[in-house]
Design an enzyme around this catalytic site. Sequence first.
Site, mmCIF file in Angstrom:
data_model
loop_
_atom_site.group_PDB
_atom_site.id
_atom_site.type_symbol
_atom_site.label_atom_id
_atom_site.label_comp_id
_atom_site.label_asym_id
_atom_site.label_seq_id
_atom_site.Cartn_x
_atom_site.Cartn_y
_atom_site.Cartn_z
ATOM 1 N N SER A 138 -64.376 -86.039 84.010
ATOM 2 C CA SER A 138 -63.655 -86.267 85.256
ATOM 3 C C SER A 138 -63.896 -87.697 85.724
ATOM 4 O O SER A 138 -64.631 -88.449 85.095
ATOM 5 C CB SER A 138 -64.124 -85.283 86.326
ATOM 6 O OG SER A 138 -65.413 -85.647 86.757
ATOM 7 N N LYS A 139 -63.247 -88.024 86.826
ATOM 8 C CA LYS A 139 -63.306 -89.380 87.392
ATOM 9 C C LYS A 139 -64.731 -89.925 87.505
ATOM 10 O O LYS A 139 -64.971 -91.099 87.255
ATOM 11 C CB LYS A 139 -62.710 -89.365 88.810
ATOM 12 C CG LYS A 139 -61.273 -89.837 88.849
ATOM 13 C CD LYS A 139 -61.206 -91.346 89.013
ATOM 14 C CE LYS A 139 -59.799 -91.861 88.862
ATOM 15 N NZ LYS A 139 -59.667 -92.882 87.856
#
Length: 464
Positions: free
Chosen positions: A240-241
């Site tokens: 994820s980010k």
Amino acid sequence: MTIRTRFAPSPTGLLHIGGARTALFNYLFARHHGGEFLLRIEDTDKARSTQQAVQVILDGLDWLGLTPDQPPVYQSQREARHVEVALQLLAEGKAYKCYCTPEELTAMREQAIAEKRAPRYDGRWRDRDPAEAPEGVKPAIRLKAPRGGEVVLQDLVQGEVRVKNAEMDDMIILRSDGTPTYLHAVVVDDHDMDITHVIRGDDHLTNTFRQIQIYDAMGWKKPEFAHIPLIHGADGAKLSKRHGAVSILEFREQGFLPEALCNYLLRLGWGHGDAEFLTREEQIKLFTLDGVGRAASRMDYAKLTHLNGMWLRQADDKRLMEDVMQRLVTAGLTVSTAAMERLLRLMPGLKERAKTLDELTTSSAFLAREVPLPFEPKAAALLTEDTKPMLGRLLPALEATDFTAPALDAALRAFAEAEGRKLGQVAQPLRAALTGSTMSPGIDATLEALGKAEVAARIKAVAG
Ligand code: GLU
């Protein structure tokens, strides 16, 4: 038979590295077999699909050198065909109309959960007389899936996987609003596009069993399937980010080379002995699905950066110069023709010291700057009341040479000796004056790259 693979992203988000690796595997597999690599944009979720996301996919694939062999197929444009196949299944008695209302389906689900059963459609309209259809309810079309037996998949990566038909309910292929479901559309498209191998993330494995039911109902030949494990972050969690760059184009911005990223993504989850650094030709030659592991792989930015440094050192100087120039311009610097020439001349030395194009840009910026240069504190500290006049005395000795690296090196050594200083005591202040920093490629190469006039201007700017 021509081998035909496809990459089928949904343009609802970014093209992330998991998707890029799926595209790469499909591309390499097709090339290895002299086949075709196709692209299908799965844009049936009209609310979430954006043109911008489509463009990011096209640009990302292009940047990675994974351009498809035919123009992309847009799934949304094939809706009539998806409907046609659903109606054919209905006409052949392999599908049926289900008049359940949303409330009925919710109740069915809640009851199943209360009884600790998997929430499944109970098949109540499967054999019911359509004459009993309630007024005003538009039916969905469901596949009349086999009740007994099992679906056996010989997955090219996962091996044999079996699921009992009893564990799957009759899936909707056409919603009550007349739109095809995703699972159905994918099967129709893969069939019509003559896809021979479906290579995709293992998060699609459960879909495959349902899709096989559609192939079987239509009597279509099934493609081979290969479900590849997902990529996780270094901590083992889904990427994820917070793990850093996720979109492919962010890697480009951060200064990774597409060939390095492809090389890294290939090695992540695929192996061929110890081979680490592989060119595209070697990748095509060596790639088979046997080499794909079954465990999720972990994204390791340090390894990627290391590999990027290796690719950078191999890269063409002119190409690097042009890229760095763009980045300098984006950073607000004006890059003159003379600066471009300096950049190109010093590139062999500069690229030895950088791992990304971003680092290369930082270490190249001094070549494009004009006097007076900005000085890093460490460099400023080297320019003292002792060293500044020394540089003033050095300049004529440098100017007396033909300004080639060997002649400049010899002049520097002779000057240091005559001054009773160590070479470093001359070279370090000189480097500070020329670059504004304490690090650069060899001082002789740096002098040569800057050229006589620019060296004189930079020394005079500090020596007075
Ligand atoms: N559109 C799906 C996705 O983006 C892939 C479907 C497939 O490869 O069959 O995850």
